[in-house]
Design a protein around this motif. Structure first.
Motif, short mmCIF file in Angstrom:
data_model
loop_
_atom_site.label_atom_id
_atom_site.label_comp_id
_atom_site.label_asym_id
_atom_site.label_seq_id
_atom_site.Cartn_x
_atom_site.Cartn_y
_atom_site.Cartn_z
N GLU B 37 45.43 27.38 34.55
CA GLU B 37 45.09 28.71 34.72
C GLU B 37 44.00 27.99 36.40
OE1 GLU B 37 42.64 32.52 34.15
OE2 GLU B 37 44.58 32.20 32.95
N MET B 38 42.93 26.94 36.00
CA MET B 38 42.27 26.34 36.34
C MET B 38 42.06 25.83 38.01
SD MET B 38 38.85 24.39 35.07
CE MET B 38 37.57 25.45 34.61
N ILE B 39 43.56 24.52 37.92
CA ILE B 39 43.92 23.93 38.56
C ILE B 39 44.61 25.16 39.19
CG2 ILE B 39 46.07 22.57 38.88
CD1 ILE B 39 45.25 20.83 36.15
N ARG B 40 45.96 25.73 39.35
CA ARG B 40 46.88 26.98 40.11
C ARG B 40 45.28 27.74 41.23
NH1 ARG B 40 49.07 30.09 36.40
NH2 ARG B 40 49.79 28.32 36.17
N HIS B 41 43.78 27.80 40.00
CA HIS B 41 42.42 28.72 41.86
C HIS B 41 42.41 27.46 42.42
CE1 HIS B 41 38.98 30.86 42.36
NE2 HIS B 41 38.61 29.50 41.84
N ASP B 42 42.05 26.38 42.46
CA ASP B 42 41.61 24.95 42.64
C ASP B 42 42.50 24.68 43.92
OD1 ASP B 42 39.47 23.45 43.59
OD2 ASP B 42 41.43 21.93 43.04
N ALA B 43 43.37 24.88 43.24
CA ALA B 43 44.94 24.81 44.68
C ALA B 43 44.81 25.23 45.98
CB ALA B 43 46.17 24.50 43.88
N ALA B 44 44.72 26.90 45.20
CA ALA B 44 45.12 28.15 45.69
C ALA B 44 44.01 28.08 47.23
CB ALA B 44 45.23 29.37 45.43
N HIS B 45 42.91 27.72 46.39
CA HIS B 45 41.49 26.94 47.29
C HIS B 45 41.08 25.82 48.39
CE1 HIS B 45 40.85 31.12 44.67
NE2 HIS B 45 39.64 31.43 46.34
N THR B 46 42.58 25.36 47.97
CA THR B 46 42.36 23.88 48.88
C THR B 46 42.95 24.35 50.01
OG1 THR B 46 41.45 22.67 46.46
CG2 THR B 46 42.45 21.48 48.27
#
Lengths: 216, 79
Positions: B37-46
């Motif tokens: 979930e954290m990685i998904r959030h980071d990916a969406a903001h990269t």
């Protein structure tokens, strides 16, 4: 309507050992040019963006770039890798037969490409040798939510955490994080069964939580 | 007695600096249930660097057109 190609499937025929190397300008020259272009308008219009291949790029570039970024740990290398992955995909578009989805096919090219890069001398000396046992015997509870205060530092902390994990866990977490991939897709990309993916995912989450707490 | 204006200015400045410092320390807390979930959030903001598309543009201009597969030629003939 979606592009016909984007909805159809490609056969993955990418084999890391047989791939034709991507020929592009020397990295330094390319970067210098990139800097110039970033300051002004591009030299020529992006005509290919309106093509079938352009639709594929638009749909999947973000995921491929993020995977490369987190596997390689360097934005410039991730940029080069994403470029090379899409160039390879362009060259192999005629091998479109239909055994896997476009996204899975691109992921496979990207994983092979990043693995090749990580096997170079430079990377062999930079990768940390994390021992699975360290994380698996950690006392950090995995049912606790992962908290982070500094939003801007989230990416750096995730990067450090992923680098501390065994490659298998790192890749697994990055692939499972993509909601467009099923467990079957992840299993196919990592060469194991969907059940094995589910089992390892539990250990990977635990390892991530332990490493993440360590880098607080 | 009239307050010393320079002392008042000094106090105001200290007050402002303190408020600014507090504002800087006020951070957004994010909470994630799982690593992905954290990685998904980071990916969406990269975001994807726009330079990649520019470089692809140049590379594709140098590439020969990819060969069209037999089945696609077959389908296009039927249309």
């Amino acid at each position: 309507m979606a592009s016909p190609v984007a909805s159809k499937e490609f056969v993955d025929t990418t084999d890391a050992s047989q791939e034709k190397p991507v020929e592009h300008e020397p990295v330094q020259a390319g970067r210098a040019r990139d800097r110039n272009e970033a300051q002004g308008a591009p030299d020529r219009p992006l005509i290919w963006i309106s093509t079938e291949f352009g639709a594929i790029y638009e749909a999947h570039a973000q995921s491929i770039y993020y995977l490369a970024l987190r596997l390689l740990g360097d934005p410039t290398q991730a940029e080069d890798a994403t470029h090379d992955v899409f160039l390879k995909a362009y060259r192999k578009m005629n091998q479109f037969r239909g055994d896997s989805a476009v996204r899975t096919w691109l992921y496979r090219i990207a994983i092979n490409h990043c693995r090749n890069l990580l096997q170079t001398w430079h990377h062999r000396h930079m990768v940390t040798n994390a021992d699975d046992a360290i994380w698996e015997t950690s006392s950090v509870a995995t049912d606790n939510p992962l908290r982070v205060l500094e939003t801007k530092e989230l990416g750096q902390r995730i990067q450090k955490t992923l680098e501390a994990l065994p490659e298998e866990y790192r890749l697994l977490l990055l692939l499972v994080a993509d909601e467009k991939l099923s467990y079957q897709d992840v299993a196919a990309l990592t060469g194991q069964t969907a059940d094995a993916v589910r089992g390892k995912l539990h250990r990977a989450r635990k390892a991530f939580a332990a490493a993440f707490a360590k880098f607080a | 007695m009239k307050p010393d204006p320079s002392k008042l200015r000094q106090q105001t400045r200290e007050h402002e600096e303190h408020a600014l410092h507090q504002a800087q320390q006020k951070q957004t807390a994010l909470e994630f249930a799982a690593a992905e979930e954290m990685i998904r959030h980071d990916a969406a903001h990269t975001p994807v660097p726009p330079q990649i598309a520019e470089r692809l543009n140049e590379s594709l201009a140098r590439e020969p057109k990819p060969a069209v597969s037999w089945w696609r030629r077959l389908f296009s003939r039927g249309q």
